[in-house]
Design a protein around this motif. Structure first.
Motif, PDB file in Angstrom:
ATOM      1  N   ARG A 183      74.559  36.804 -12.207  1.00 36.67           N
ATOM      2  CA  ARG A 183      73.583  37.814 -12.636  1.00 36.67           C
ATOM      3  C   ARG A 183      72.259  37.091 -12.887  1.00 36.67           C
ATOM      4  N   LEU A 184      71.278  37.300 -12.010  1.00 36.80           N
ATOM      5  CA  LEU A 184      69.983  36.635 -12.084  1.00 36.80           C
ATOM      6  C   LEU A 184      68.968  37.577 -12.721  1.00 36.80           C
ATOM      7  N   MET A 185      68.248  37.081 -13.736  1.00 34.43           N
ATOM      8  CA  MET A 185      67.329  37.929 -14.490  1.00 34.43           C
ATOM      9  C   MET A 185      66.033  37.172 -14.764  1.00 34.43           C
ATOM     10  N   ASN A 186      64.919  37.905 -14.754  1.00 32.24           N
ATOM     11  CA  ASN A 186      63.613  37.323 -15.044  1.00 32.24           C
ATOM     12  C   ASN A 186      62.923  38.152 -16.104  1.00 32.24           C
ATOM     13  N   ILE A 187      62.716  37.567 -17.282  1.00 33.91           N
ATOM     14  CA  ILE A 187      61.991  38.226 -18.352  1.00 33.91           C
ATOM     15  C   ILE A 187      60.905  37.291 -18.882  1.00 33.91           C
ATOM     16  N   THR A 188      60.317  36.499 -17.963  1.00 35.71           N
ATOM     17  CA  THR A 188      59.210  35.625 -18.340  1.00 35.71           C
ATOM     18  C   THR A 188      57.967  36.455 -18.635  1.00 35.71           C
ATOM     19  N   LEU A 189      56.927  35.784 -19.133  1.00 43.10           N
ATOM     20  CA  LEU A 189      55.676  36.470 -19.435  1.00 43.10           C
ATOM     21  C   LEU A 189      54.768  36.578 -18.221  1.00 43.10           C
ATOM     22  N   ALA A 190      54.820  35.578 -17.333  1.00 38.84           N
ATOM     23  CA  ALA A 190      53.865  35.540 -16.226  1.00 38.84           C
ATOM     24  C   ALA A 190      54.479  35.054 -14.922  1.00 38.84           C
ATOM     25  N   GLY A 191      55.792  34.867 -14.850  1.00 38.66           N
ATOM     26  CA  GLY A 191      56.425  34.334 -13.641  1.00 38.66           C
ATOM     27  C   GLY A 191      56.780  35.436 -12.668  1.00 38.66           C
ATOM     28  N   ALA A 192      55.753  36.067 -12.092  1.00 32.39           N
ATOM     29  CA  ALA A 192      55.990  37.215 -11.213  1.00 32.39           C
ATOM     30  C   ALA A 192      56.576  36.811  -9.866  1.00 32.39           C
ATOM     31  N   ALA A 193      56.525  35.521  -9.529  1.00 30.53           N
ATOM     32  CA  ALA A 193      57.011  35.083  -8.211  1.00 30.53           C
ATOM     33  C   ALA A 193      57.949  33.895  -8.385  1.00 30.53           C
ATOM     34  N   LEU A 194      59.014  34.090  -9.155  1.00 34.17           N
ATOM     35  CA  LEU A 194      60.018  33.045  -9.344  1.00 34.17           C
ATOM     36  C   LEU A 194      61.184  33.291  -8.389  1.00 34.17           C
ATOM     37  N   ARG A 195      61.803  32.197  -7.960  1.00 32.99           N
ATOM     38  CA  ARG A 195      62.851  32.273  -6.941  1.00 32.99           C
ATOM     39  C   ARG A 195      64.079  31.498  -7.393  1.00 32.99           C
TER      40      ARG A 195
END
Length: 632
Positions: free
Chosen positions: A545-557
């Protein structure tokens, strides 16, 4: 010859110099015309015998994004010659096959280059170059349906460099299919403005202002619907930045993606349901959704810096850090708990869904959980940590919480009450990201709820019961929605998993990898940049389960690799929405996960050996490597 930042700086002060020259010549400068907000509901121009004739004029005007009684900002805008300037510019809307004749008059004092008024939708677009004081005409036939736009520049820069006084020279260009009555929709143009350069000659983006149809929150248009309505929006990102747009409470369907050159309308099997979709700089998208629950909701960019309190407008020169601190302590003359108006700004839309007659939410028995919001340090500590703890039995030690917070496990169809207890000295509230929840518990204080029953901020020492009955299994997140740059970067976020009814949670085979921001705002993976290696069994199926809740990492891979090469995995879900079989074929183990997105994959290691789950930027730069060893 001028060197350094001076040529760049001259572009910003040109309107002021022109005004000074007028005064030096004994002339009184003419007052600037007012710029009106354009909600993109009324097409401009005159249509006759299959030809749309439109006259556009570009000139300097007074833009008052915070209301008619607030300071004016001088920017360039488009308008029709006998009508007010508009932000965004006049709407051009035609059917396929219509000839467009657009006359553009340039009253900016600089050479104007207009893009998007093209003869046809082709790989290399025509441009219209209009000298100062001149008029030029573009003629083209609208030959492809879709969502497009036009934009102008007075500075000779390309799209990625525009953000100053000409950044609102934009307008929507909509081409409807021939022979059918267009379905009702709304057109939302996203824009960005920066006041100029700082003392070092760099873009002064600490004071940037983001708007939708010319307005920032809380002044954006409020959209009202009924339960069961079919809602269609056309989104146009006329900025040079990405915006991951997140819908609270509901899934939306992505029907099309495009840009100024072409629009790709997806055939039904390629459409996807989700709660967050990145709208890349200069692109467009068409979305559709239908509310099935009443109440107040928001639709917003999840890049946190784009929804902070609104920035610089003369004569207000308050630094952003101080502005954000006011969210914590309350603005002078305002109430601390009025976070909806003073704690957010920029790219936020307010939505209200009217309750249907006889609407009564479930009021029966519920499973009960208790979530503590805690801090292990004093209020004045600049590195103060926050954290979530699930209380089971007696109260856990205050310093025993982890970042991210514990994975909360719910079950589909099981009524659950989560008591959130604020044991910190700051107000907070929890947003249940992606959950189809009743509005009152969505977590946006001052917005969530219905008339007479609004969700309050969770003040120090208070508690609040969140009631939820999850309708679908999948991967979700939870996080603070008050002063979120500070509180989220200091620990207030976590994963939430909804299992199918009767399913048992097995953390050994069900692996959560959530990237959030540390106190320095840089991305971390499961709360660290140096994770301990993990051991998995070769041949055993795992769910990642991959999740992104960073503040500014709109293009993380995320890349799952062995010996520098990607392995394979099978997509299972996006934003907790299970993918159909035709979208679930095994593929290379690479996935861009933008802010607010979740992805589920099935992973089956083919043989024993070392591997790694890598977190990278969109440009390939490695941020965190999670070592994995597959063993028999």
């Amino acid at each position: 010859m001028l060197a350094g930042p001076f040529p760049h700086l001259m572009r910003h002060i040109r309107p002021l110099l022109l005004g000074c020259l007028s005064l030096a010549g004994g002339l009184t400068p003419a007052p600037r015309p007012a710029i009106e907000f354009n909600d993109n509901r009324i097409p401009a121009g005159a249509l006759s015998n299959g030809v749309l004739t439109i006259s556009l004029e570009a000139r300097l005007g007074d833009w008052r994004p915070l209301g008619p009684d607030q300071p004016a900002v001088p920017i360039f805008a488009f308008g029709e010659p006998t009508r007010p300037l508009q932000d965004p510019g006049p709407l051009l809307r035609v059917t396929v096959g219509t000839e467009v004749r657009a006359r553009v008059t340039n009253r900016t004092g600089a050479t104007l280059v207009v893009h998007g008024l093209a003869r046809r939708r082709v790989a290399v677009m025509d441009t219209l170059v209009v000298p100062p004081g001149a008029t030029r005409e573009a003629r083209f036939v609208a030959d492809a349906p879709g969502t497009y736009y036009y934009w102008g520049s007075t500075r000779g820069e390309d799209f990625e460099d525009r953000m100053y006084e000409d950044a609102h020279l934009n307008g929507a260009l909509i081409v409807d299919p021939a022979g059918a009555t267009p379905k009702p929709d709304r057109i939302l143009v996203v824009e960005r403005w920066i006041p100029g350069l700082d003392s070092a000659g760099q873009p002064n983006d600490w004071f940037e202002l983001f708007t939708i149809n010319g307005r920032p929150w809380p002044y954006t248009e409020r959209l009202t619907y009924d339960v069961g309505d079919s809602v269609r929006w056309r989104m146009i990102n006329a900025t040079n930045d990405v915006h991951p747009f997140h819908m609270h409470g509901f899934f939306y369907r992505v029907d099309a993606h495009g840009d100024i050159q072409q629009d790709t309308i997806y055939w039904p099997a390629r459409r996807r349901m989700e709660v967050t979709e990145p709208l890349w700089d200069g692109t467009t998208m068409d979305i559709a959704w239908s509310p099935d629950r009443p109440g107040g909701w928001i639709f917003h960019c999840h890049l946190n810096w784009h929804v902070v309190p609104n920035g610089f407008l003369p004569p207000d020169t308050e630094p952003l850090a101080q502005r954000i601190a006011h969210v914590e302590n309350g603005y002078p003359g305002t109430h601390m708990e009025d976070h909806a108006r003073h704690g957010m700004g920029g790219l936020v839309m307010g939505i209200y869904v009217r309750p249907p007659a006889g609407w009564n939410p479930y009021s029966g028995a519920r499973r009960t959980l208790r979530l503590l919001v805690r801090s292990d340090s004093t209020p004045g500590d600049s590195t103060r940590r926050f954290g979530y703890q699930l209380q089971e039995g007696g109260a856990p030690p205050r310093d025993s919480f982890t970042v991210p917070g514990p994975t909360i496990v719910l079950h589909r169809g099981e009524p659950t009450g989560i008591w959130v207890v604020n044991q910190t000295s700051e107000m907070t509230q929890v947003h249940w990201h992606g959950l189809e929840i009743e509005s009152l518990y969505d977590g946006v204080a001052g917005v969530s709820g219905t008339a007479g029953a609004m969700e309050p901020p969770l003040m120090p020492g208070d508690s609040f019961e969140v009631k939820v009955t999850p309708p679908r299994p999948g991967s979700y997140m939870y996080h603070t929605h008050i002063n979120d740059i500070r509180q989220q970067s200091h620990g207030l976020y976590g994963a939430l998993v909804v299992l199918d009814s009767g399913e048992t949670w097995n953390p050994e085979t069900d692996r959560v990898f959530i990237t959030g921001a540390g106190v320095d705002y840089r991305p971390e993976l499961n709360g660290t940049r140096a994770p301990e290696p993990i051991v998995l069994k070769s041949g055993m199926p795992y769910r990642f389960r991959l999740m992104n809740i960073t503040l500014a990492g709109a293009a993380l891979r995320f890349d799952l690799v062995r010996d520098g090469a990607p392995l394979q995995w099978t997509p299972l879900g996006k934003d907790a929405y299970a993918l159909p079989a035709w979208q679930s074929a095994p593929r290379r183990a690479e996935q861009l996960v933008s802010i607010g997105e979740t992805y589920d994959f099935r992973v089956l290691a083919p043989r024993p050996g070392p591997a790694a789950l890598e977190l990278r930027r969109g440009n390939g730069a490695l941020l965190v490597s999670q070592a994995i060893r597959f063993e028999k």
